[in-house]
Design an enzyme around this catalytic site. Structure first.
Site, PDB file in Angstrom:
ATOM      1  N   VAL A   1     -97.839 -30.338 -92.086  1.00  0.00           N
ATOM      2  CA  VAL A   1     -96.891 -30.158 -93.252  1.00  0.00           C
ATOM      3  C   VAL A   1     -96.013 -28.925 -92.602  1.00  0.00           C
ATOM      4  O   VAL A   1     -94.601 -29.047 -92.747  1.00  0.00           O
ATOM      5  CB  VAL A   1     -97.730 -29.491 -94.480  1.00  0.00           C
ATOM      6  CG1 VAL A   1     -96.704 -29.010 -95.295  1.00  0.00           C
ATOM      7  CG2 VAL A   1     -98.435 -30.705 -95.032  1.00  0.00           C
TER       8      VAL A   1
ATOM      9  N   LYS B   1     -96.186 -36.568 -81.940  1.00  0.00           N
ATOM     10  CA  LYS B   1     -97.790 -36.283 -82.033  1.00  0.00           C
ATOM     11  C   LYS B   1     -98.378 -37.121 -80.730  1.00  0.00           C
ATOM     12  O   LYS B   1     -98.307 -38.372 -80.648  1.00  0.00           O
ATOM     13  CB  LYS B   1     -98.302 -37.000 -83.307  1.00  0.00           C
ATOM     14  CG  LYS B   1     -99.784 -36.944 -83.552  1.00  0.00           C
ATOM     15  CD  LYS B   1    -100.294 -35.721 -84.196  1.00  0.00           C
ATOM     16  CE  LYS B   1    -101.925 -35.846 -84.201  1.00  0.00           C
ATOM     17  NZ  LYS B   1    -102.329 -34.532 -84.659  1.00  0.00           N
TER      18      LYS B   1
ATOM     19  N   GLY C   1    -107.219 -30.068 -90.783  1.00  0.00           N
ATOM     20  CA  GLY C   1    -107.096 -30.132 -92.329  1.00  0.00           C
ATOM     21  C   GLY C   1    -106.476 -28.784 -92.772  1.00  0.00           C
ATOM     22  O   GLY C   1    -106.630 -28.534 -94.005  1.00  0.00           O
ATOM     23  N   ILE C   2    -105.684 -28.029 -91.979  1.00  0.00           N
ATOM     24  CA  ILE C   2    -105.510 -26.767 -92.443  1.00  0.00           C
ATOM     25  C   ILE C   2    -103.665 -26.767 -92.924  1.00  0.00           C
ATOM     26  O   ILE C   2    -103.103 -25.525 -93.157  1.00  0.00           O
ATOM     27  CB  ILE C   2    -105.337 -25.809 -91.742  1.00  0.00           C
ATOM     28  CG1 ILE C   2    -105.076 -25.924 -90.057  1.00  0.00           C
ATOM     29  CG2 ILE C   2    -107.049 -25.682 -91.297  1.00  0.00           C
ATOM     30  CD1 ILE C   2    -104.517 -24.734 -89.386  1.00  0.00           C
ATOM     31  N   GLY C   3    -102.904 -27.940 -92.452  1.00  0.00           N
ATOM     32  CA  GLY C   3    -101.673 -27.792 -92.761  1.00  0.00           C
ATOM     33  C   GLY C   3    -100.707 -27.779 -91.763  1.00  0.00           C
ATOM     34  O   GLY C   3     -99.516 -27.751 -91.825  1.00  0.00           O
TER      35      GLY C   3
ATOM     36  N   GLY D   1    -100.661 -30.799 -81.585  1.00  0.00           N
ATOM     37  CA  GLY D   1    -101.955 -31.233 -81.289  1.00  0.00           C
ATOM     38  C   GLY D   1    -102.911 -31.855 -82.187  1.00  0.00           C
ATOM     39  O   GLY D   1    -102.265 -32.330 -83.389  1.00  0.00           O
ATOM     40  N   ALA D   2    -104.072 -32.174 -81.857  1.00  0.00           N
ATOM     41  CA  ALA D   2    -104.795 -32.406 -82.842  1.00  0.00           C
ATOM     42  C   ALA D   2    -106.135 -31.584 -83.193  1.00  0.00           C
ATOM     43  O   ALA D   2    -106.589 -31.088 -82.108  1.00  0.00           O
ATOM     44  CB  ALA D   2    -105.628 -33.896 -82.402  1.00  0.00           C
ATOM     45  N   GLY D   3    -106.405 -31.392 -84.105  1.00  0.00           N
ATOM     46  CA  GLY D   3    -107.484 -30.394 -84.569  1.00  0.00           C
ATOM     47  C   GLY D   3    -107.413 -29.136 -84.097  1.00  0.00           C
ATOM     48  O   GLY D   3    -106.298 -28.382 -84.592  1.00  0.00           O
TER      49      GLY D   3
HETATM   50  N1  LIG Z   1     -98.177 -25.809 -97.736  1.00  0.00           N
HETATM   51  C1  LIG Z   1     -98.878 -26.820 -98.554  1.00  0.00           C
HETATM   52  N2  LIG Z   1     -98.895 -27.242 -99.724  1.00  0.00           N
HETATM   53  C2  LIG Z   1     -99.450 -28.142-100.283  1.00  0.00           C
HETATM   54  N3  LIG Z   1    -100.441 -28.891 -99.714  1.00  0.00           N
HETATM   55  C3  LIG Z   1    -100.533 -28.794 -98.487  1.00  0.00           C
HETATM   56  C4  LIG Z   1     -99.774 -27.808 -97.617  1.00  0.00           C
HETATM   57  N4  LIG Z   1    -100.373 -27.739 -96.312  1.00  0.00           N
HETATM   58  C5  LIG Z   1    -101.295 -28.775 -96.275  1.00  0.00           C
HETATM   59  N5  LIG Z   1    -101.208 -29.378 -97.505  1.00  0.00           N
HETATM   60  C6  LIG Z   1    -102.120 -30.526 -97.751  1.00  0.00           C
HETATM   61  O1  LIG Z   1    -103.332 -30.265 -97.190  1.00  0.00           O
HETATM   62  C7  LIG Z   1    -103.809 -31.553 -96.447  1.00  0.00           C
HETATM   63  C8  LIG Z   1    -103.971 -31.254 -94.837  1.00  0.00           C
HETATM   64  O2  LIG Z   1    -102.743 -30.888 -94.369  1.00  0.00           O
HETATM   65  P1  LIG Z   1    -102.111 -31.321 -93.117  1.00  0.00           P
HETATM   66  O3  LIG Z   1    -100.802 -30.847 -92.796  1.00  0.00           O
HETATM   67  O4  LIG Z   1    -102.460 -32.954 -92.832  1.00  0.00           O
HETATM   68  O5  LIG Z   1    -103.294 -30.875 -91.941  1.00  0.00           O
HETATM   69  P2  LIG Z   1    -103.433 -30.760 -90.321  1.00  0.00           P
HETATM   70  O6  LIG Z   1    -102.351 -31.432 -89.539  1.00  0.00           O
HETATM   71  O7  LIG Z   1    -103.765 -29.487 -90.001  1.00  0.00           O
HETATM   72  O8  LIG Z   1    -104.715 -31.510 -90.122  1.00  0.00           O
HETATM   73  C9  LIG Z   1    -102.913 -32.799 -96.693  1.00  0.00           C
HETATM   74  O9  LIG Z   1    -103.447 -33.297 -97.820  1.00  0.00           O
HETATM   75  C10 LIG Z   1    -101.725 -31.895 -97.034  1.00  0.00           C
HETATM   76  O10 LIG Z   1    -100.540 -32.527 -97.990  1.00  0.00           O
HETATM   77 MG   LIG Z   2    -102.024 -33.244 -88.475  1.00  0.00          MG
END
Ligand SMILES: Nc1ncnc2c1ncn2[C@@H]1O[C@H](COP(=O)(O)OP(=O)(O)O)[C@@H](O)[C@H]1O
Ligand SMILES: [Mg+2]
Length: 212
Positions: free
Chosen positions: A18, A33, A13-15, A101-103
């Site tokens: 994205v 993935k 959940g850290i991005g 990866g995952a987590g």
């Molecule tokens: N740079 C960013 N700007 C806005 N929202 C983001 C950003 N990075 C992540 N998020 C939001 O944070 C949440 C977790 O991001 P995600 O990429 O799914 O994390 P992970 O892959 O590490 O589990 C999602 O709702 C995503 O849209």
């Molecule tokens: Mg992810």
């Protein structure tokens, strides 16, 4: 050889997804993935497809699709399967490959193997994603130590979130690690905003040259 980049992070959940979407855009690459745990909501491949505006041929199918949003080892057990980590190999591609990866690193893929062990076997340059929030110095330095201990090629750290200058500097200095860039928090998070932010804050050459 075509570049292969592994994207990992300090936590879930850290991005990572994205950032991986942005990186796939930046490199004109393919996203993969290997293990998707959780099919109830949008999968990471679906999120990345939308955020990077990818045609289907630039998203490889997952090797494992597990129903429950849990650690892969447990999600697999609940689905009545076991992930053969030896069979989990990096696919050959003609475009740069971005693997998520995952987590975090010490997530079990089965009851004998952690994701970090799989990354070590792959030996591909690996990017560590870290939040810019309180607690990140600890998580990031621990993650760096785990990667180095297993000789995972650490390409560098990517920060995600708004600037936290001293924290970023402290991680770079005390972790003796390269900072590849910082992806700011984007609101709204759209494919256009992501592509722009990635191009403004990262350099494709840093990812295509391999680990230092
Ligand atoms: N740079 C960013 N700007 C806005 N929202 C983001 C950003 N990075 C992540 N998020 C939001 O944070 C949440 C977790 O991001 P995600 O990429 O799914 O994390 P992970 O892959 O590490 O589990 C999602 O709702 C995503 O849209
Ligand atoms: Mg992810």
């Amino acid at each position: 050889m075509t570049a292969k980049i592994v994207v990992t992070g300090t936590d879930t959940g850290i991005g990572k997804s994205v950032f991986a979407a942005g990186l796939t855009t930046l490199l004109g690459g393919i996203y993969w993935k290997p293990v998707q745990a959780g099919l109830g909501e949008e999968t990471d491949s679906e999120v990345v497809t939308l955020l990077a505006g990818l045609p289907p041929e630039r998203v490889l199918p997952e090797a494992w699709r597990l129903a429950e949003p849990l650690s892969p080892h447990r999600a697999a057990e609940l689905d009545g399967v076991e992930i053969d980590t030896e069979a989990l190999t990096l696919p050959v591609t003609t475009l740069p490959l971005v693997v998520e990866g995952a987590g975090g690193l010490m997530v079990p893929v089965n009851r004998r193997t952690l994701y970090v062990d799989v990354f070590a076997r792959w030996g591909a340059p690996t990017v560590l994603c870290a939040r810019t929030e309180l607690g990140t110095i600890n998580h990031t330095l621990l993650s760096i130590e785990a990667m180095r201990r297993r000789s995972v090629p650490l390409l560098g750290v990517t920060f995600i979130g708004d600037e936290l200058a001293d924290t970023q500097r402290t991680i770079a200095e005390m972790g003796q690690v390269r900072v590849l860039g910082r992806l700011p928090h984007l609101d709204p998070l759209t494919p256009e905003a992501l592509a722009k932010a990635i191009r403004a804050n990262f350099d494709a050459a840093d990812f295509l040259g391999g680990a230092p």
